[in-house]
Design a protein around this motif. Structure first.
Motif, PDB file in Angstrom:
ATOM      1  N   ALA A 148      16.899  23.657  42.226  1.00 52.81           N
ATOM      2  CA  ALA A 148      17.246  23.728  40.812  1.00 52.81           C
ATOM      3  C   ALA A 148      16.775  22.447  40.138  1.00 52.81           C
ATOM      4  N   SER A 149      16.012  22.574  39.062  1.00 49.32           N
ATOM      5  CA  SER A 149      15.541  21.388  38.349  1.00 49.32           C
ATOM      6  C   SER A 149      16.653  20.856  37.445  1.00 49.32           C
ATOM      7  N   LYS A 150      16.537  19.588  37.056  1.00 51.89           N
ATOM      8  CA  LYS A 150      17.545  18.963  36.204  1.00 51.89           C
ATOM      9  C   LYS A 150      17.318  19.283  34.732  1.00 51.89           C
ATOM     10  N   ASP A 151      16.112  19.675  34.386  1.00 49.03           N
ATOM     11  CA  ASP A 151      15.809  20.070  33.018  1.00 49.03           C
ATOM     12  C   ASP A 151      14.823  21.223  33.071  1.00 49.03           C
ATOM     13  N   GLY A 152      14.452  21.723  31.943  1.00 48.32           N
ATOM     14  CA  GLY A 152      13.528  22.852  31.927  1.00 48.32           C
ATOM     15  C   GLY A 152      14.234  24.136  31.544  1.00 48.32           C
ATOM     16  N   PRO A 153      13.538  25.237  31.681  1.00 48.93           N
ATOM     17  CA  PRO A 153      14.106  26.523  31.271  1.00 48.93           C
ATOM     18  C   PRO A 153      15.245  26.968  32.201  1.00 48.93           C
ATOM     19  N   LEU A 154      16.044  27.859  31.707  1.00 46.41           N
ATOM     20  CA  LEU A 154      17.215  28.369  32.418  1.00 46.41           C
ATOM     21  C   LEU A 154      16.873  28.866  33.821  1.00 46.41           C
ATOM     22  N   ASN A 155      15.759  29.584  33.963  1.00 44.19           N
ATOM     23  CA  ASN A 155      15.415  30.160  35.265  1.00 44.19           C
ATOM     24  C   ASN A 155      15.120  29.102  36.325  1.00 44.19           C
ATOM     25  N   SER A 156      14.725  27.900  35.934  1.00 42.32           N
ATOM     26  CA  SER A 156      14.458  26.854  36.929  1.00 42.32           C
ATOM     27  C   SER A 156      15.669  25.949  37.156  1.00 42.32           C
ATOM     28  N   ARG A 157      16.646  25.931  36.241  1.00 43.10           N
ATOM     29  CA  ARG A 157      17.857  25.129  36.407  1.00 43.10           C
ATOM     30  C   ARG A 157      18.959  25.873  37.138  1.00 43.10           C
ATOM     31  N   ALA A 158      18.833  27.176  37.280  1.00 49.09           N
ATOM     32  CA  ALA A 158      19.884  28.001  37.876  1.00 49.09           C
ATOM     33  C   ALA A 158      20.040  27.713  39.360  1.00 49.09           C
ATOM     34  N   ILE A 159      21.245  27.978  39.892  1.00 50.20           N
ATOM     35  CA  ILE A 159      21.430  27.834  41.339  1.00 50.20           C
ATOM     36  C   ILE A 159      20.873  29.042  42.081  1.00 50.20           C
ATOM     37  N   SER A 160      20.441  30.032  41.347  1.00 50.30           N
ATOM     38  CA  SER A 160      19.649  31.150  41.875  1.00 50.30           C
ATOM     39  C   SER A 160      18.361  31.197  41.062  1.00 50.30           C
ATOM     40  N   PRO A 161      17.441  30.252  41.285  1.00 48.09           N
ATOM     41  CA  PRO A 161      16.241  30.185  40.447  1.00 48.09           C
ATOM     42  C   PRO A 161      15.358  31.419  40.607  1.00 48.09           C
ATOM     43  N   TRP A 162      14.637  31.736  39.540  1.00 51.39           N
ATOM     44  CA  TRP A 162      13.749  32.892  39.556  1.00 51.39           C
ATOM     45  C   TRP A 162      12.498  32.593  38.757  1.00 51.39           C
ATOM     46  N   SER A 163      11.484  33.405  39.003  1.00 47.36           N
ATOM     47  CA  SER A 163      10.264  33.368  38.201  1.00 47.36           C
ATOM     48  C   SER A 163      10.106  34.745  37.573  1.00 47.36           C
ATOM     49  N   TYR A 164       9.175  34.853  36.635  1.00 48.77           N
ATOM     50  CA  TYR A 164       8.904  36.135  35.992  1.00 48.77           C
ATOM     51  C   TYR A 164       7.554  36.656  36.446  1.00 48.77           C
ATOM     52  N   GLU A 165       7.506  37.958  36.702  1.00 44.43           N
ATOM     53  CA  GLU A 165       6.250  38.623  37.036  1.00 44.43           C
ATOM     54  C   GLU A 165       5.961  39.681  35.982  1.00 44.43           C
ATOM     55  N   LEU A 166       4.727  39.693  35.527  1.00 45.84           N
ATOM     56  CA  LEU A 166       4.297  40.630  34.496  1.00 45.84           C
ATOM     57  C   LEU A 166       4.075  42.019  35.087  1.00 45.84           C
ATOM     58  N   ASP A 167       4.608  43.028  34.428  1.00 43.01           N
ATOM     59  CA  ASP A 167       4.394  44.438  34.771  1.00 43.01           C
ATOM     60  C   ASP A 167       3.744  45.067  33.541  1.00 43.01           C
ATOM     61  N   ARG A 168       2.440  45.331  33.617  1.00 34.59           N
ATOM     62  CA  ARG A 168       1.693  45.858  32.468  1.00 34.59           C
ATOM     63  C   ARG A 168       1.273  47.295  32.750  1.00 34.59           C
ATOM     64  N   ASP A 169       1.564  48.177  31.804  1.00 29.87           N
ATOM     65  CA  ASP A 169       1.146  49.578  31.875  1.00 29.87           C
ATOM     66  C   ASP A 169       0.656  49.955  30.481  1.00 29.87           C
ATOM     67  N   LEU A 170      -0.635  50.211  30.353  1.00 27.21           N
ATOM     68  CA  LEU A 170      -1.223  50.482  29.039  1.00 27.21           C
ATOM     69  C   LEU A 170      -0.823  51.831  28.470  1.00 27.21           C
ATOM     70  N   ASN A 171      -0.197  52.687  29.281  1.00 25.51           N
ATOM     71  CA  ASN A 171       0.280  53.980  28.801  1.00 25.51           C
ATOM     72  C   ASN A 171       1.790  53.986  28.574  1.00 25.51           C
ATOM     73  N   ARG A 172       2.375  52.804  28.419  1.00 24.01           N
ATOM     74  CA  ARG A 172       3.813  52.673  28.227  1.00 24.01           C
ATOM     75  C   ARG A 172       4.078  51.803  27.004  1.00 24.01           C
ATOM     76  N   VAL A 173       5.151  52.098  26.297  1.00 23.35           N
ATOM     77  CA  VAL A 173       5.646  51.247  25.217  1.00 23.35           C
ATOM     78  C   VAL A 173       7.037  50.792  25.622  1.00 23.35           C
ATOM     79  N   PRO A 174       7.277  49.484  25.779  1.00 23.50           N
ATOM     80  CA  PRO A 174       6.314  48.407  25.634  1.00 23.50           C
ATOM     81  C   PRO A 174       5.356  48.347  26.817  1.00 23.50           C
TER      82      PRO A 174
END
Length: 163
Positions: free
Chosen positions: A62-88
């Motif tokens: 867990a970082s001492k500063d930065g975004p919520l996902n990196s400061r959490a005690i269960s840190p996470w990253s985001y992965e992009l899921d892109r589908d051009l036939n879906r909204v969004p």
């Protein structure tokens, strides 16, 4: 209904052959302003702080500063899921970076007393499907409403004990 950067009407059809106006051509502007198909990307809820895929290296802290996902005690990253036939078209899924929780005392060692697990949400999305049965419908489509499971974040939980 506003979904990301897309405007969608709730007037979706399972089979739109009886209503050709619900199936505008992808290349032309719809006859009604109830759908604006856009490829504009929506940024993730927090800046991407971890982009590598190593679950157990320095990402498991867990970082001492930065975004919520990196400061959490269960840190996470985001992965992009892109589908051009879906909204969004773009959805971001949280991916837990540690199998266990990060120690609150050190911020770097894993605490085996807790598990890091994703929290899910059922997001309403719309899929573009080809129209069937209508004359000249080869460039027309319908929108099919569905629920799509998206992981939003990771949380620290006590492990389940199986008796």
């Amino acid at each position: 209904m506003i979904v990301g950067t897309h405007t969608v009407s709730l007037r979706t059809q399972e089979d739109c052959s009886h209503l050709p106006s619900c199936c505008p051509s992808k290349e032309q502007e719809p006859p009604e302003p109830w759908l604006r198909w856009s490829s504009a990307s929506v940024p993730p809820p927090e800046p991407l702080s971890h982009t590598h895929h190593n679950h157990h290296s320095e990402s498991c802290r867990a970082s001492k500063d930065g975004p919520l996902n990196s400061r959490a005690i269960s840190p996470w990253s985001y992965e992009l899921d892109r589908d051009l036939n879906r909204v969004p078209q773009d959805l971001y899924h949280a991916r837990c970076l540690c199998p266990h929780c990060v120690s609150l005392q050190t911020g770097s060692h894993e605490d085996l007393m807790g598990n890091s697990v994703p929290v899910y949400h059922n997001q309403t999305v719309f899929y573009r499907r080809p129209c069937h049965g209508a004359e000249g419908s080869h460039h027309r489509y319908c929108l099919e409403q569905r629920l799509y499971r998206v992981s939003l974040a990771c949380v620290c939980v006590r492990p389940r004990v199986m008796a």
